[in-house]
Motif scaffolding. Structure first.
Motif, short mmCIF file in Angstrom:
data_model
loop_
_atom_site.label_atom_id
_atom_site.label_comp_id
_atom_site.label_asym_id
_atom_site.label_seq_id
_atom_site.Cartn_x
_atom_site.Cartn_y
_atom_site.Cartn_z
N GLU A 54 -9.09 34.74 -0.89
CA GLU A 54 -8.37 33.61 -1.48
C GLU A 54 -8.49 32.31 -0.69
OE1 GLU A 54 -4.49 35.20 -2.27
OE2 GLU A 54 -5.18 36.19 -4.10
N PRO A 55 -8.28 32.32 0.63
CA PRO A 55 -8.44 31.05 1.35
C PRO A 55 -9.89 30.55 1.37
CG PRO A 55 -7.63 32.78 2.84
CD PRO A 55 -7.75 33.37 1.48
N LEU A 56 -10.82 31.48 1.34
CA LEU A 56 -12.23 31.07 1.30
C LEU A 56 -12.56 30.41 -0.03
CD1 LEU A 56 -13.89 34.17 3.00
CD2 LEU A 56 -13.59 31.89 3.98
N ALA A 75 -10.54 28.70 -1.83
CA ALA A 75 -9.90 27.38 -1.83
C ALA A 75 -10.63 26.38 -0.95
CB ALA A 75 -8.45 27.51 -1.37
N ASN A 76 -11.43 26.85 -0.02
CA ASN A 76 -12.14 25.97 0.91
C ASN A 76 -13.43 25.47 0.26
OD1 ASN A 76 -13.53 24.74 3.00
ND2 ASN A 76 -13.26 26.43 4.43
N ARG A 77 -13.55 24.17 0.10
CA ARG A 77 -14.74 23.60 -0.53
C ARG A 77 -15.85 23.29 0.47
NH1 ARG A 77 -13.85 22.41 -5.84
NH2 ARG A 77 -11.68 22.20 -6.46
N ASN A 78 -15.62 23.55 1.74
CA ASN A 78 -16.61 23.24 2.77
C ASN A 78 -16.98 24.49 3.56
OD1 ASN A 78 -16.64 20.40 2.24
ND2 ASN A 78 -14.66 20.27 3.23
N LEU A 79 -17.40 25.53 2.86
CA LEU A 79 -17.77 26.77 3.53
C LEU A 79 -19.13 26.64 4.19
CD1 LEU A 79 -16.79 29.47 0.87
CD2 LEU A 79 -15.51 28.80 2.90
N SER A 80 -19.25 27.27 5.34
CA SER A 80 -20.57 27.36 5.97
C SER A 80 -21.43 28.32 5.16
CB SER A 80 -20.44 27.86 7.41
OG SER A 80 -20.04 29.23 7.42
N GLU A 86 -20.10 31.82 5.70
CA GLU A 86 -18.84 32.05 4.98
C GLU A 86 -19.09 32.21 3.49
OE1 GLU A 86 -15.54 29.61 7.58
OE2 GLU A 86 -16.97 28.46 6.37
N SER A 87 -19.99 31.44 2.95
CA SER A 87 -20.32 31.53 1.53
C SER A 87 -20.91 32.90 1.19
CB SER A 87 -21.28 30.41 1.16
OG SER A 87 -21.57 30.43 -0.21
N LEU A 129 -18.11 35.45 1.42
CA LEU A 129 -17.25 35.36 0.23
C LEU A 129 -17.92 36.03 -0.96
CD1 LEU A 129 -14.78 34.41 -1.31
CD2 LEU A 129 -15.91 32.19 -1.60
#
Length: 97
Positions: free
Chosen positions: A27-29, A31-36, A39-40, A43
């Protein structure tokens, strides 16, 4: 927790409890629009694992988009007016046009 599972090469979510943990991580990932890049990818993997688990344990069958939307609206207590208000632009258009 999931990094440990990845290192163990676990490829499935095997319980509702583990699925809830995966959702709490995802969920927090989402919501984050600036994933590395990492991280992407992480996710994407978690979402795939969640979808696989839910598809096997909570099959929806053949549900129309309209029926799914009505169910989600009823479940969340959302009205048609709420949807119009959240989709409308200040100019009176909508987000999809």
């Amino acid at each position: 927790m999931f990094l440990k599972l990845l290192h163990q090469k676990q490829s499935t979510i095997t319980s509702g409890r583990l699925c809830q943990r995966a959702l709490a991580i995802a969920e927090p990932l989402v919501a984050n629009r600036n994933l590395s890049n990492e991280e992407s990818k992480f996710l994407s993997l978690i979402v795939t694992l969640i979808e696989d688990y839910e598809g096997k344990n909570y099959p929806m069958g053949n549900v129309s988009p309209h029926a799914a939307l009505l169910h989600l609206m009823e479940y969340s207590g959302t009205s048609q007016t709420d949807l119009v208000g959240s989709l409308a632009k200040p100019t009176g258009g909508n987000r999809f046009c």
